[in-house]
Design a protein around this motif. Sequence first.
Motif, mmCIF file in Angstrom:
data_model
loop_
_atom_site.group_PDB
_atom_site.id
_atom_site.type_symbol
_atom_site.label_atom_id
_atom_site.label_comp_id
_atom_site.label_asym_id
_atom_site.label_seq_id
_atom_site.Cartn_x
_atom_site.Cartn_y
_atom_site.Cartn_z
ATOM 1 N N PRO A 108 0.821 -1.188 0.030
ATOM 2 C CA PRO A 108 0.054 0.213 0.055
ATOM 3 C C PRO A 108 0.848 1.215 0.041
ATOM 4 C CG PRO A 108 -0.043 -0.833 2.275
ATOM 5 C CD PRO A 108 0.849 -1.861 1.102
ATOM 6 N N TYR A 109 2.137 1.332 0.191
ATOM 7 C CA TYR A 109 3.003 2.449 0.354
ATOM 8 C C TYR A 109 4.514 1.770 -0.011
ATOM 9 C CZ TYR A 109 3.206 0.359 5.242
ATOM 10 O OH TYR A 109 3.211 -0.596 6.255
ATOM 11 N N PRO A 110 5.599 2.765 -0.396
ATOM 12 C CA PRO A 110 7.029 2.243 -0.819
ATOM 13 C C PRO A 110 7.456 2.089 0.580
ATOM 14 C CG PRO A 110 6.534 4.774 -0.888
ATOM 15 C CD PRO A 110 5.024 4.203 -0.705
ATOM 16 N N TYR A 111 8.359 1.047 0.574
ATOM 17 C CA TYR A 111 9.443 0.602 1.668
ATOM 18 C C TYR A 111 10.721 0.761 1.251
ATOM 19 C CZ TYR A 111 11.061 -3.196 4.845
ATOM 20 O OH TYR A 111 11.698 -3.601 6.023
ATOM 21 N N ARG A 112 11.771 1.459 2.114
ATOM 22 C CA ARG A 112 13.051 1.648 1.806
ATOM 23 C C ARG A 112 13.787 0.949 3.227
ATOM 24 N NH1 ARG A 112 15.692 6.439 0.269
ATOM 25 N NH2 ARG A 112 17.211 4.694 0.132
ATOM 26 N N VAL A 113 15.086 0.569 2.913
ATOM 27 C CA VAL A 113 15.977 0.385 4.015
ATOM 28 C C VAL A 113 17.076 1.503 3.794
ATOM 29 C CG1 VAL A 113 16.961 -1.600 5.156
ATOM 30 C CG2 VAL A 113 15.146 -1.854 3.691
ATOM 31 N N VAL A 114 17.373 1.787 5.124
ATOM 32 C CA VAL A 114 18.712 2.807 5.057
ATOM 33 C C VAL A 114 19.479 2.343 6.314
ATOM 34 C CG1 VAL A 114 17.251 4.650 4.053
ATOM 35 C CG2 VAL A 114 17.248 4.517 6.591
ATOM 36 N N ALA A 115 20.580 3.018 6.448
ATOM 37 C CA ALA A 115 21.597 2.498 7.563
ATOM 38 C C ALA A 115 21.139 3.447 8.898
ATOM 39 C CB ALA A 115 23.158 2.758 7.014
ATOM 40 N N THR A 116 20.791 4.848 8.607
ATOM 41 C CA THR A 116 20.859 5.604 9.660
ATOM 42 C C THR A 116 19.559 6.216 9.846
ATOM 43 O OG1 THR A 116 21.776 7.497 8.478
ATOM 44 C CG2 THR A 116 23.340 5.918 9.506
ATOM 45 N N ARG A 117 19.241 6.626 11.058
ATOM 46 C CA ARG A 117 18.141 7.568 11.258
ATOM 47 C C ARG A 117 18.091 8.973 10.625
ATOM 48 N NH1 ARG A 117 13.464 7.418 14.567
ATOM 49 N NH2 ARG A 117 12.787 9.472 14.649
ATOM 50 N N TRP A 118 19.363 9.616 10.083
ATOM 51 C CA TRP A 118 19.302 10.591 9.337
ATOM 52 C C TRP A 118 19.023 10.320 7.994
ATOM 53 C CZ3 TRP A 118 22.020 12.038 5.008
ATOM 54 C CH2 TRP A 118 21.956 13.241 4.675
ATOM 55 N N GLU A 119 19.436 9.297 7.548
ATOM 56 C CA GLU A 119 18.929 8.836 6.045
ATOM 57 C C GLU A 119 17.475 8.769 5.861
ATOM 58 O OE1 GLU A 119 21.801 5.943 3.852
ATOM 59 O OE2 GLU A 119 21.794 5.532 5.849
ATOM 60 N N ALA A 120 16.859 8.275 7.073
ATOM 61 C CA ALA A 120 15.382 7.731 7.322
ATOM 62 C C ALA A 120 14.645 9.019 7.264
ATOM 63 C CB ALA A 120 15.065 7.019 8.388
ATOM 64 N N GLU A 121 15.182 10.374 8.095
ATOM 65 C CA GLU A 121 14.460 11.324 8.167
ATOM 66 C C GLU A 121 14.677 12.059 6.900
ATOM 67 O OE1 GLU A 121 15.935 13.279 11.758
ATOM 68 O OE2 GLU A 121 14.989 11.568 13.110
ATOM 69 N N THR A 122 15.563 11.997 6.197
ATOM 70 C CA THR A 122 15.857 12.515 4.869
ATOM 71 C C THR A 122 14.783 12.278 3.872
ATOM 72 O OG1 THR A 122 18.126 13.188 5.265
ATOM 73 C CG2 THR A 122 17.163 13.306 3.296
ATOM 74 N N GLN A 123 14.684 10.937 3.731
ATOM 75 C CA GLN A 123 13.695 10.263 2.737
ATOM 76 C C GLN A 123 12.408 10.585 3.212
ATOM 77 O OE1 GLN A 123 14.007 8.031 -0.257
ATOM 78 N NE2 GLN A 123 11.863 9.184 0.204
ATOM 79 N N ALA A 124 12.009 10.592 4.580
ATOM 80 C CA ALA A 124 10.743 10.878 5.007
ATOM 81 C C ALA A 124 10.262 12.221 4.606
ATOM 82 C CB ALA A 124 10.651 10.477 6.522
ATOM 83 N N ARG A 125 11.297 13.168 4.748
ATOM 84 C CA ARG A 125 10.902 14.787 4.494
ATOM 85 C C ARG A 125 10.636 14.875 3.044
ATOM 86 N NH1 ARG A 125 13.718 15.209 9.336
ATOM 87 N NH2 ARG A 125 12.870 16.397 10.822
#
Length: 136
Positions: A108-125
């Motif tokens: 129902p939504y895209p799914y990504r995998v990253v190494a760091t919280r910073w990368e996750a927050e960047t993608q989220a924004r």
Amino acid sequence: MKEFIDTRHWPLVSLHMPHRVADEQANEMIEQFESLYARAQPFVLLMDGVEFPRQSGRFMATCAQWSRDRFTEQQRYCLGAIRIKADETLRRAFTRRAQGWNASARAPYPYRVVATRWEAETQARDWLAGRSPAAV
């Protein structure tokens, strides 16, 4: 113990999957999903913890049914899910599963995998700003 769903940094929502969900906790955890989607506002999931809790049959069955029943709401409000995995070997394994998920009709939504919280927050924004998800 970490909270299952933490909305303190809304619309960035942290989801920590525990190693095990006792049967008597299953409904409470599903209610947290209900509360999340009841906001009827876009958000992004930032996930850590295990992929699937062990010895948690009732939770997994209830969660799977809830997910099927709420597919449309998930499409509408969850802009994406990002799993944070620092370990490179685990991250590669999760990335392969994410690619399968993203290619399937059950996503129902895209799914990504990253190494760091910073990368996750960047993608989220980026997702919150309306930018397309980057390739997994």
